[in-house]
Write an enzyme that holds these catalytic residues in place. Structure first.
Site, mmCIF file in Angstrom:
data_model
loop_
_atom_site.group_PDB
_atom_site.id
_atom_site.type_symbol
_atom_site.label_atom_id
_atom_site.label_comp_id
_atom_site.label_asym_id
_atom_site.label_seq_id
_atom_site.Cartn_x
_atom_site.Cartn_y
_atom_site.Cartn_z
ATOM 1 N N HIS A 11 -83.158 -11.918 -22.722
ATOM 2 C CA HIS A 11 -83.696 -12.616 -21.622
ATOM 3 C C HIS A 11 -84.462 -12.022 -20.747
ATOM 4 O O HIS A 11 -85.561 -12.658 -20.565
ATOM 5 C CB HIS A 11 -82.480 -13.337 -20.648
ATOM 6 C CG HIS A 11 -82.707 -14.208 -19.640
ATOM 7 N ND1 HIS A 11 -82.658 -15.589 -19.754
ATOM 8 C CD2 HIS A 11 -83.292 -14.144 -18.664
ATOM 9 C CE1 HIS A 11 -83.095 -16.158 -18.822
ATOM 10 N NE2 HIS A 11 -83.268 -15.131 -18.002
ATOM 11 N N GLU A 12 -84.228 -10.823 -20.491
ATOM 12 C CA GLU A 12 -85.337 -9.931 -19.163
ATOM 13 C C GLU A 12 -86.479 -9.593 -20.195
ATOM 14 O O GLU A 12 -87.476 -9.590 -19.568
ATOM 15 C CB GLU A 12 -84.422 -9.008 -18.770
ATOM 16 C CG GLU A 12 -83.105 -9.424 -18.035
ATOM 17 C CD GLU A 12 -83.838 -10.224 -16.826
ATOM 18 O OE1 GLU A 12 -85.021 -10.081 -16.429
ATOM 19 O OE2 GLU A 12 -82.698 -11.032 -16.380
ATOM 20 N N HIS A 15 -89.026 -12.302 -20.468
ATOM 21 C CA HIS A 15 -89.704 -12.542 -19.297
ATOM 22 C C HIS A 15 -90.735 -11.565 -18.954
ATOM 23 O O HIS A 15 -92.137 -11.657 -18.669
ATOM 24 C CB HIS A 15 -88.696 -12.172 -17.829
ATOM 25 C CG HIS A 15 -87.938 -13.472 -17.633
ATOM 26 N ND1 HIS A 15 -88.235 -14.569 -17.461
ATOM 27 C CD2 HIS A 15 -86.496 -13.306 -17.218
ATOM 28 C CE1 HIS A 15 -87.223 -15.628 -17.276
ATOM 29 N NE2 HIS A 15 -86.159 -14.661 -17.110
#
Length: 221
Positions: A11-12, A15
């Site tokens: 997820h990170e 980003h």
């Protein structure tokens, strides 16, 4: 915990990668475009709180599981096409979780199609842990994607909402940021998220291949 660490890292990293694609290399220079959990682990949000949640559940105390990774640093001033970048960077982590979920679901279908599960099947000796791992990756990542799409600060959905709202309504979102974490905890403990998530949960169960049901029944009773 293995699935959770990997999912938060993806997820990170999503980003960070998307921010880099729009011209901001802040996260890349800090080594955040990686699936290495060490780069994204927050001692409290990624380790302490999830571990405490698992322990409480096993001693009979039911509390909502919540966790987060180390926030990905971005510099919006360096983005090209800032409004589009804000939406795409915000949604990139959600897309990363959905990719993991659909890959896990696809692997369950492939295993079923190739008859790898069941008595005397090639994977019979490791069927239960493998099904548990794939099912956890599937269900947890769909849950993370849904959770992060909600329009509450500091979730990704609030950043998307901030971009599409007219300027006159943006101060309201900014004001909510001060109480975002409290609002999230209240919504989780009062069951609001459960009500909102129940249709998606039913769809998730419907999409599961029949080949994994025997193993899931053994695991969850």
């Amino acid at each position: 915990m293995v699935v959770l660490l990997f999912s938060i890292s993806a997820h990170e990293a999503g980003h960070a990668w998307m921010s880099y694609k729009f011209g901001d290399d802040t996260a890349r220079l800090l080594g955040r475009i990686t699936l290495n959990p060490l780069a994204h682990t927050d001692p409290i949000g990624t380790l302490l709180i999830p571990i405490a949640s698992f322990i409480f559940v096993h001693v009979g105390i039911s509390i909502a599981l919540i966790g987060w990774g180390k926030p990905t640093p971005v510099n919006p001033l360096r983005w090209r096409n800032k409004d589009v970048a804000n939406v795409m960077v915000s949604i990139a982590g959600i897309l990363a979780n959905l990719i993991i979920a659909f890959v896990s679901l696809g692997l369950m279908y492939v295993a079923g199609f190739l008859h790898l599960f069941g008595p005397d099947a090639p994977l019979a000796s490791i069927e239960e842990p493998l099904v548990l791992f794939l099912f956890t990756a599937y269900s947890l990542n769909v849950s993370l994607a849904f959770f992060n799409l909600l329009p509450f600060p500091p979730l990704d959905g609030s950043k998307i909402l901030w971009t599409i709202l007219p300027d006159s309504m943006k101060p309201a979102i900014e004001a909510l940021e001060r109480f975002g974490f409290i609002i999230l905890l209240l919504a989780m403990q009062t069951g609001i998220f459960g009500v909102l998530f129940s249709p998606i949960q039913r769809a998730m169960v419907y999409l599961l291949p029949y080949s994994v049901y025997p193993a899931l029944n053994k695991i969850f009773g």
